[in-house]
Design an enzyme around this catalytic site. Structure first.
Site, PDB file in Angstrom:
ATOM      1  CE  LYS A 149      70.525  40.452  96.726  1.00 34.23           C
ATOM      2  NZ  LYS A 149      69.590  41.568  96.482  1.00 34.23           N
ATOM      3  CG  ASN A 150      71.342  42.314  93.163  1.00 36.34           C
ATOM      4  OD1 ASN A 150      70.451  41.911  93.932  1.00 36.34           O
ATOM      5  ND2 ASN A 150      72.331  43.078  93.558  1.00 36.34           N
TER       6      ASN A 150
ATOM      7  CB  CYS B  63      68.963  46.908 102.198  1.00 42.35           C
ATOM      8  SG  CYS B  63      69.271  45.147 102.090  1.00 42.35           S
TER       9      CYS B  63
ATOM     10  NE  ARG C 263      67.256  50.919  98.054  1.00 44.58           N
ATOM     11  CZ  ARG C 263      67.545  49.603  98.073  1.00 44.58           C
ATOM     12  NH1 ARG C 263      67.396  48.911  99.188  1.00 44.58           N
ATOM     13  NH2 ARG C 263      67.936  48.989  96.976  1.00 44.58           N
TER      14      ARG C 263
ATOM     15  CG  ASP D  96      75.320  45.692  96.235  1.00 46.75           C
ATOM     16  OD1 ASP D  96      74.715  45.204  95.261  1.00 46.75           O
ATOM     17  OD2 ASP D  96      74.931  46.694  96.849  1.00 46.75           O
TER      18      ASP D  96
ATOM     19  NE  ARG E 226      66.039  40.422 101.133  1.00 46.12           N
ATOM     20  CZ  ARG E 226      66.327  41.688 100.817  1.00 46.12           C
ATOM     21  NH1 ARG E 226      66.508  42.584 101.762  1.00 46.12           N
ATOM     22  NH2 ARG E 226      66.449  42.060  99.556  1.00 46.12           N
TER      23      ARG E 226
HETATM   24  C1  EPZ Z   1      70.272  47.742  92.997  1.00 42.00           C
HETATM   25  O1  EPZ Z   1      69.454  48.545  93.834  1.00 42.00           O
HETATM   26  C2  EPZ Z   1      70.682  46.543  93.823  1.00 42.00           C
HETATM   27  N1  EPZ Z   1      69.492  45.773  94.199  1.00 42.00           N
HETATM   28  C3  EPZ Z   1      71.438  46.994  95.072  1.00 42.00           C
HETATM   29  O2  EPZ Z   1      71.929  45.818  95.709  1.00 42.00           O
HETATM   30  C4  EPZ Z   1      72.652  47.831  94.665  1.00 42.00           C
HETATM   31  O3  EPZ Z   1      73.236  48.376  95.820  1.00 42.00           O
HETATM   32  C5  EPZ Z   1      72.234  48.954  93.708  1.00 42.00           C
HETATM   33  O4  EPZ Z   1      71.467  48.435  92.604  1.00 42.00           O
HETATM   34  C6  EPZ Z   1      73.448  49.680  93.128  1.00 42.00           C
HETATM   35  O5  EPZ Z   1      74.239  48.753  92.416  1.00 42.00           O
HETATM   36  C7  EPZ Z   1      68.985  44.926  93.288  1.00 42.00           C
HETATM   37  O6  EPZ Z   1      69.494  44.792  92.181  1.00 42.00           O
HETATM   38  C8  EPZ Z   1      67.780  44.148  93.718  1.00 42.00           C
HETATM   39  P1  EPZ Z   1      69.855  52.047  92.013  1.00 42.00           P
HETATM   40  P2  EPZ Z   1      68.599  49.765  93.165  1.00 42.00           P
HETATM   41  O7  EPZ Z   1      68.533  52.340  91.416  1.00 42.00           O
HETATM   42  O8  EPZ Z   1      68.204  49.391  91.798  1.00 42.00           O
HETATM   43  C9  EPZ Z   1      69.193  56.606  93.302  1.00 42.00           C
HETATM   44  C10 EPZ Z   1      72.191  44.221  97.388  1.00 42.00           C
HETATM   45  O9  EPZ Z   1      72.878  44.289  98.412  1.00 42.00           O
HETATM   46  N2  EPZ Z   1      67.902  56.486  92.606  1.00 42.00           N
HETATM   47  O10 EPZ Z   1      70.995  51.675  91.111  1.00 42.00           O
HETATM   48  O11 EPZ Z   1      67.547  50.143  94.149  1.00 42.00           O
HETATM   49  C11 EPZ Z   1      69.265  55.714  94.541  1.00 42.00           C
HETATM   50  O12 EPZ Z   1      68.695  56.373  95.665  1.00 42.00           O
HETATM   51  C12 EPZ Z   1      71.372  45.410  96.968  1.00 42.00           C
HETATM   52  O13 EPZ Z   1      72.153  43.228  96.620  1.00 42.00           O
HETATM   53  C13 EPZ Z   1      67.069  57.602  92.538  1.00 42.00           C
HETATM   54  O14 EPZ Z   1      67.378  58.671  93.070  1.00 42.00           O
HETATM   55  O15 EPZ Z   1      69.707  50.900  93.120  1.00 42.00           O
HETATM   56  C14 EPZ Z   1      70.750  55.488  94.677  1.00 42.00           C
HETATM   57  O16 EPZ Z   1      71.332  56.601  95.342  1.00 42.00           O
HETATM   58  C15 EPZ Z   1      71.395  46.512  98.010  1.00 42.00           C
HETATM   59  N3  EPZ Z   1      65.883  57.488  91.873  1.00 42.00           N
HETATM   60  C16 EPZ Z   1      71.239  55.447  93.239  1.00 42.00           C
HETATM   61  O17 EPZ Z   1      70.242  56.096  92.457  1.00 42.00           O
HETATM   62  C17 EPZ Z   1      65.497  56.331  91.254  1.00 42.00           C
HETATM   63  O18 EPZ Z   1      64.407  56.298  90.646  1.00 42.00           O
HETATM   64  C18 EPZ Z   1      71.445  54.048  92.671  1.00 42.00           C
HETATM   65  O19 EPZ Z   1      70.278  53.307  92.929  1.00 42.00           O
HETATM   66  C19 EPZ Z   1      66.352  55.209  91.342  1.00 42.00           C
HETATM   67  C20 EPZ Z   1      67.558  55.309  92.007  1.00 42.00           C
END
Ligand code: EPZ
Length: 428
Positions: free
Chosen positions: A22-23, A117, A122, A306, A398
């Site tokens: 998916k990701n 989610c 976020r 995840d 989803r």
């Molecule tokens: C991706 O989300 C995945 N989603 C998530 O999977 C997964 O949990 C996450 O990566 C971590 O591996 C998809 O790929 C569609 P991040 P993403 O940016 O990109 C902070 C699932 O279940 N952050 O790596 O949104 C953020 O708040 C989903 O498949 C900032 O502060 O996650 C978090 O604490 C749920 N500012 C951390 O970084 C930013 O600009 C990691 O977030 C971006 C992120």
């Protein structure tokens, strides 16, 4: 909304084929915007997020042809607008990847703040920091729309304040046509980041270092259509592996890349499971009992966040006390109240969850709070004594292709019913 009815205490046995990731696919489909030609994407999972991404491409004017359940062809040369509609964007988090792709190809993009989610705040500040570093102007949020534009994009160095999958993806997408070299430091190293880089390079991009924490993108003048197959979904595979252990079963997950599952395999072995690895499959047999252990979720190659709700279900039935430390998200414990209804003994304090194992869980009416929380409830219901109803299953569907069919193929007693079916007297 429909719901699942699951009769517990059924051992899962047999083999299950894992679908495309998916990701990875939710990043690769927006990336087809960058191609001057037709992209044929194979091994796509048949899930709602793919439908949403294809609807967004269609709404932009791209020519989308569904060849079969797992194959699609996209021609982005017919795109006529760079604005993503609200009603589609709010359906999934990854809709914001269209900002990087549209900005990279057309020098402008207007995309609503994404849905997805809820794990607490976020933010997308690192994404915007990357676009700005490349010379784009990010306009103040208006009507919930994120708008960015640039006369031209010029390569630059971007050091991410924290490891971010989304920011790494979005900056790669915006940088492939930027003049000169873009260096993304402290980049995410997930398998889906590598898959995106491989896809872009198959179109003629010049991206090196994906899978390490420094990714270099050398801008090119043209990207071509390509044929590409999505990698297997490490989290779907991990979910079925955890379900095998939770039900005392013996399951082989097929069409996987064992290296992507190393941290999950290691943790299940630590809990007492027996694991056999082959080239493209892994056999998981539950041990005689579940051993308690501690889990800290981290960016790849650490234990994936995840998989945190799914592993919490196992720990809630393990002998002894376990501690989970959620190292990525601010609040990824919304499933805990639902698990407590089934008898789990879990105390949450900020990013820590302390779990006191109980001999077994007991059926109760529960909800899917988000995608992976919902998957965890399915695992809990299959292990629990009695018959469990799970509501809000749209979250689960989803991200998991043909979940009911795949689980029934492993011997689970699960069925999908309409929400107005009378509530069950949950058998104790
Ligand atoms: C991706 O989300 C995945 N989603 C998530 O999977 C997964 O949990 C996450 O990566 C971590 O591996 C998809 O790929 C569609 P991040 P993403 O940016 O990109 C902070 C699932 O279940 N952050 O790596 O949104 C953020 O708040 C989903 O498949 C900032 O502060 O996650 C978090 O604490 C749920 N500012 C951390 O970084 C930013 O600009 C990691 O977030 C971006 C992120």
């Amino acid at each position: 909304m429909d719901k699942y009815i699951i009769c517990g205490e059924r051992r899962l046995t047999g083999t299950v084929d894992i679908s495309g990731a998916k990701n990875a696919v939710v990043a690769i489909l927006p990336a087809t915007v960058l191609a001057n030609g037709v992209c044929r994407i194979e091994n796509i999972p048949n899930i709602a997020d793919v439908d949403t991404a294809l609807e967004i491409l269609n709404s932009l004017g791209a020519t989308v042809s569904r060849i079969d359940k797992h194959t699609v062809e996209i021609d982005s040369r017919t795109i006529v607008t760079q604005t993503v509609p609200h009603d589609l964007a709010k359906k999934m988090r990854a809709s914001y990847y269209f900002i990087g792709a549209l900005l990279g190809r057309f020098g402008k993009a207007s995309v609503p703040m994404p849905g997805g989610c809820y794990f607490g705040v976020r933010p997308i500040d690192q994404h915007l920091k990357g676009f700005t570093a490349l010379g784009a102007q990010v306009l103040p949020m208006k009507n919930g729309m994120i708008s960015a534009c640039a006369d031209s994009l010029v390569g630059n160095s971007v050091y991410l304040d924290m490891v971010s999958v989304g920011a790494t993806v979005n900056i790669m997408l915006a940088a492939v046509y930027a003049e000169g070299i873009t260096v993304i430091e402290n980049a995410a190293k997930e398998p889906h980041i590598v898959d995106l880089a491989n896809f872009l390079n198959s179109m003629g991009a010049d991206i090196r270092g994906a899978g390490t924490d420094v990714i270099k993108v050398r801008g090119v003048n043209r990207l071509y259509g390509t044929t590409y197959s999505i990698i297997p979904d490490q989290i779907e595979a991990g979910t079925y592996m955890a379900a095998a252990v939770a039900t005392g079963g013996d399951v082989t997950v097929r069409n996987v890349i064992p290296k992507h599952l190393e941290s999950i395999t290691a943790k299940l072995q630590e809990m007492g499971a027996e694991i056999e690895e082959f080239d493209e499959e892994i056999r998981v047999s539950a041990g005689n009992f579940l051993r308690h252990c501690n889990v800290k979720t981290m960016p790849h190659p650490g234990f994936p966040t995840d998989m945190q709700p799914q592993i919490a279900v196992l720990l809630s039935m393990a002998e002894g006390t376990s501690i989970i430390n959620e190292g990525v998200w601010e609040n990824r414990y919304r499933y805990v109240d639902e698990l407590r209804r089934m008898g789990a003994e879990i105390q949450v304090d900020g990013k820590l969850a302390v779990i006191q194992g109980v001999p077994h869980l007991t059926a109760a009416p529960v909800k899917a709070m988000d995608l992976r929380a919902g998957a965890a409830m399915v695992i809990a219901a299959m292990a629990a004594h009695g018959v469990t109803e799970i509501e809000d299953i749209q979250y689960i569907e989803r991200g998991y292709e043909d979940l009911v069919e795949k689980l029934r193929g492993l011997g689970a007693d699960i069925r999908r019913v309409s929400e107005d079916e009378p509530a069950l007297q949950t058998a104790q």
